[in-house]
Design an enzyme around this catalytic site. Sequence first.
Site, PDB file in Angstrom:
ATOM      1  N   LYS A 173     -15.353 -16.571 -66.063  1.00 58.73           N
ATOM      2  CA  LYS A 173     -15.775 -16.000 -67.353  1.00 58.73           C
ATOM      3  C   LYS A 173     -15.791 -14.545 -67.369  1.00 58.73           C
ATOM      4  O   LYS A 173     -16.419 -14.001 -66.836  1.00 58.73           O
ATOM      5  CB  LYS A 173     -17.290 -16.421 -67.760  1.00 58.73           C
ATOM      6  CG  LYS A 173     -17.829 -16.105 -69.088  1.00 58.73           C
ATOM      7  CD  LYS A 173     -19.525 -16.272 -69.156  1.00 58.73           C
ATOM      8  CE  LYS A 173     -20.113 -14.873 -69.092  1.00 58.73           C
ATOM      9  NZ  LYS A 173     -19.940 -13.954 -69.773  1.00 58.73           N
ATOM     10  N   GLU A 248     -20.931  -7.995 -56.385  1.00 56.23           N
ATOM     11  CA  GLU A 248     -20.869  -6.431 -56.450  1.00 56.23           C
ATOM     12  C   GLU A 248     -21.607  -5.895 -57.735  1.00 56.23           C
ATOM     13  O   GLU A 248     -21.353  -6.183 -58.945  1.00 56.23           O
ATOM     14  CB  GLU A 248     -19.437  -6.284 -56.805  1.00 56.23           C
ATOM     15  CG  GLU A 248     -18.553  -6.990 -56.102  1.00 56.23           C
ATOM     16  CD  GLU A 248     -18.286  -6.305 -54.420  1.00 56.23           C
ATOM     17  OE1 GLU A 248     -18.845  -4.966 -54.464  1.00 56.23           O
ATOM     18  OE2 GLU A 248     -18.185  -6.877 -53.363  1.00 56.23           O
ATOM     19  N   CYS A 282     -18.700   1.793 -61.982  1.00 53.15           N
ATOM     20  CA  CYS A 282     -19.499   1.777 -61.008  1.00 53.15           C
ATOM     21  C   CYS A 282     -19.662   2.812 -59.854  1.00 53.15           C
ATOM     22  O   CYS A 282     -20.670   3.010 -59.090  1.00 53.15           O
ATOM     23  CB  CYS A 282     -19.722   0.166 -60.144  1.00 53.15           C
ATOM     24  SG  CYS A 282     -17.832  -0.157 -59.645  1.00 53.15           S
ATOM     25  N   GLU A 383     -29.406   3.693 -62.561  1.00 57.85           N
ATOM     26  CA  GLU A 383     -28.002   3.722 -63.157  1.00 57.85           C
ATOM     27  C   GLU A 383     -28.060   3.946 -64.547  1.00 57.85           C
ATOM     28  O   GLU A 383     -28.435   3.082 -65.330  1.00 57.85           O
ATOM     29  CB  GLU A 383     -27.316   2.412 -62.553  1.00 57.85           C
ATOM     30  CG  GLU A 383     -26.017   2.269 -63.145  1.00 57.85           C
ATOM     31  CD  GLU A 383     -25.139   1.045 -62.770  1.00 57.85           C
ATOM     32  OE1 GLU A 383     -25.756  -0.044 -63.124  1.00 57.85           O
ATOM     33  OE2 GLU A 383     -24.003   1.229 -62.127  1.00 57.85           O
TER      34      GLU A 383
HETATM   35  P1  NAD Z   1     -24.252  -7.783 -66.610  1.00 61.85           P
HETATM   36  O1  NAD Z   1     -24.823  -8.092 -65.264  1.00 61.85           O
HETATM   37  O2  NAD Z   1     -24.969  -7.652 -67.743  1.00 61.85           O
HETATM   38  O3  NAD Z   1     -23.006  -8.870 -66.993  1.00 61.85           O
HETATM   39  C1  NAD Z   1     -22.047  -8.960 -66.095  1.00 61.85           C
HETATM   40  C2  NAD Z   1     -21.231 -10.381 -66.360  1.00 61.85           C
HETATM   41  O4  NAD Z   1     -22.466 -11.258 -65.837  1.00 61.85           O
HETATM   42  C3  NAD Z   1     -20.943 -10.771 -67.599  1.00 61.85           C
HETATM   43  O5  NAD Z   1     -19.873 -11.562 -67.850  1.00 61.85           O
HETATM   44  C4  NAD Z   1     -22.073 -11.409 -68.299  1.00 61.85           C
HETATM   45  O6  NAD Z   1     -21.884 -12.366 -69.283  1.00 61.85           O
HETATM   46  C5  NAD Z   1     -22.669 -12.280 -67.178  1.00 61.85           C
HETATM   47  N1  NAD Z   1     -24.107 -12.747 -66.943  1.00 61.85           N
HETATM   48  C6  NAD Z   1     -25.201 -12.032 -67.578  1.00 61.85           C
HETATM   49  N2  NAD Z   1     -26.175 -13.136 -67.335  1.00 61.85           N
HETATM   50  C7  NAD Z   1     -25.606 -13.983 -66.662  1.00 61.85           C
HETATM   51  C8  NAD Z   1     -26.193 -15.103 -65.990  1.00 61.85           C
HETATM   52  N3  NAD Z   1     -27.752 -15.455 -66.241  1.00 61.85           N
HETATM   53  N4  NAD Z   1     -25.725 -15.923 -65.213  1.00 61.85           N
HETATM   54  C9  NAD Z   1     -24.251 -15.646 -65.177  1.00 61.85           C
HETATM   55  N5  NAD Z   1     -23.709 -14.795 -65.742  1.00 61.85           N
HETATM   56  C10 NAD Z   1     -24.469 -13.932 -66.258  1.00 61.85           C
HETATM   57  O7  NAD Z   1     -23.371  -6.296 -66.214  1.00 61.85           O
HETATM   58  P2  NAD Z   1     -22.428  -5.536 -67.104  1.00 61.85           P
HETATM   59  O8  NAD Z   1     -23.409  -4.890 -68.051  1.00 61.85           O
HETATM   60  O9  NAD Z   1     -21.517  -6.483 -67.892  1.00 61.85           O
HETATM   61  O10 NAD Z   1     -21.601  -4.552 -66.407  1.00 61.85           O
HETATM   62  C11 NAD Z   1     -22.383  -2.907 -65.927  1.00 61.85           C
HETATM   63  C12 NAD Z   1     -22.861  -3.300 -64.689  1.00 61.85           C
HETATM   64  O11 NAD Z   1     -21.608  -3.690 -63.474  1.00 61.85           O
HETATM   65  C13 NAD Z   1     -23.227  -1.764 -64.089  1.00 61.85           C
HETATM   66  O12 NAD Z   1     -24.404  -2.174 -63.440  1.00 61.85           O
HETATM   67  C14 NAD Z   1     -22.214  -1.689 -62.978  1.00 61.85           C
HETATM   68  O13 NAD Z   1     -22.427  -0.720 -61.963  1.00 61.85           O
HETATM   69  C15 NAD Z   1     -21.712  -2.966 -62.435  1.00 61.85           C
HETATM   70  N6  NAD Z   1     -20.259  -2.974 -62.031  1.00 61.85           N
HETATM   71  C16 NAD Z   1     -20.444  -2.939 -60.563  1.00 61.85           C
HETATM   72  C17 NAD Z   1     -19.147  -2.944 -59.799  1.00 61.85           C
HETATM   73  C18 NAD Z   1     -18.865  -3.282 -58.464  1.00 61.85           C
HETATM   74  O14 NAD Z   1     -17.851  -3.141 -57.982  1.00 61.85           O
HETATM   75  N7  NAD Z   1     -19.958  -2.795 -57.700  1.00 61.85           N
HETATM   76  C19 NAD Z   1     -17.970  -2.892 -60.415  1.00 61.85           C
HETATM   77  C20 NAD Z   1     -18.072  -2.753 -61.974  1.00 61.85           C
HETATM   78  C21 NAD Z   1     -19.526  -2.806 -62.808  1.00 61.85           C
END
Ligand code: NAD
Length: 479
Positions: A173, A248, A282, A383
């Site tokens: 997804k 991650e 990130c 963040e």
């Molecule tokens: P998010 O956690 O809101 O969403 C990420 C994904 O998880 C999306 O596909 C979302 O639909 C899904 N999701 C949300 N709730 C869920 C649930 N209950 N069950 C399963 N899936 C669910 O994050 P975002 O706003 O899309 O991304 C930004 C964040 O990602 C920032 O905190 C950033 O630091 C982090 N990030 C980390 C890395 C890394 O490699 N460490 C890389 C890129 C981004």
Amino acid sequence: MKILNYINGAFSPPLSGECLDNYNPAEGTVYGQIPNSSKEDVERAVVAAKAAFKAWSITSLEGRNRILKKISDLLLTNIDRFAMAESIDNGKPIALAKSVDIPRAASNFRFFANAITQFSSESHESVGANAVNYTLRQPIGVVGCISPWNLPLYLFTWKIAPALAAGNCVVAKPSEITPMTAYLLGEICTEAGLPNGVLNIVHGTGKLTGQAIIEHPEIKAISFTGGTQTGAHIAKVAAPMFKKLSLELGGKNPNIIFADADYEEMLHTTIRSSFSNQGQICLCGSRIFVESTIYEKFKTDFIAKTKALKVGHPSEANTDIGALVSKEHLEKVMAYIDRAPAEGAKILCGGNRITVQDAPNGYYLAPTVIEVPSNDCSLNQEEIFGPVVTLMPFDTVDEVLGYANDVKYGLSATLWTNNLKRTLRMSSELHVGIVWVNTWMMRDLRTPFGGVKSSGVGREGGFEALRFFTEAKNVCMKY
Ligand code: NAD
């Protein structure tokens, strides 16, 4: 444009018919619809993946290698189409999508297509006991891959490619905010000859679709990239089912600048590590610590370079800073900037929304530099994930190590110095998963990638990813 789920090699709408709006952040307008898939859609994807697993798990490594390399080639053949789609969906400059995001997605497939042919396991002779042990590395079965919106295809494929290379079938997804390139990927997978059901892409919200994936008992491992809060929730749901997890998560990375650094190179790269992709990476160095002897000079030069960045429509070739990904995200970032005075911080430049010609409703924000009075303010602890960095001076190695480590995150750190002893000591003592010295975001795909503390558990990249996507089985034979 209406996008569809990719299940069992075919495109289909969600069973409920329920759709979500997809926004173009550069214009602030709805430009498409995506499925809000339910438990039933995820179930269809799992059934397809399970059925495909039998044949895919025993497909020869050469066979998997050939198909994954073909996907990589097709991504490059279609680079203009993919880069345009990524830029429209996410708001990132088209030049960045074309030079970084899509080539990296292609590299992910090519790299893991080759890595699986080099992946080996250990064997041990139990001397004196007349026995030989060897290890089988077997695919897990059906695995779930869930990715965020900031580097949409880049991170989506960073999970899918090793999962497929290792012989698993995938239910994936992408973020509901940036689903477009994941949708286009389905077409390419079919064209490359990936058998039906090996990769299934289900679109929708985290709450509905994502939750159905993490709760599904037949999905035995979850590879997730996203926010720390979501990661904690996934861990809670997955733990009682003993799913394998790779998480991650967020970062609040220190960028530590000593007076002996190569100044121009440091300045140039620090602009990149602060504002690339509108600061929505990130790994961005969002807390800048500068040795006090060069602090004032750095401040003047950095502000001048920041002000020279061109905020503009992502489709224009000379745009440095495009649009933030959504209205909600823009408001979240602005709320942090608004806190600055109350925290005793001073906005040195930016801090305001920008109106771009012909796109008055786009989500644009001027790159922002804030001088903070201490490391314990929320601007330095939380963040922000936007084009916002903080500045603070320091005098000693111990002092700056304290600042760098005194935060709940531990993803990456950047060091600018030519002093070897200092580099070795700090690289060892920084509580992070990645240290860059005199560079930033230089990635060799063989290296382990991931964070400590609230930045996650597990490592991606190279053989670490192939280990995650396989189960080790010890076979002990007596002779
Ligand atoms: P998010 O956690 O809101 O969403 C990420 C994904 O998880 C999306 O596909 C979302 O639909 C899904 N999701 C949300 N709730 C869920 C649930 N209950 N069950 C399963 N899936 C669910 O994050 P975002 O706003 O899309 O991304 C930004 C964040 O990602 C920032 O905190 C950033 O630091 C982090 N990030 C980390 C890395 C890394 O490699 N460490 C890389 C890129 C981004």
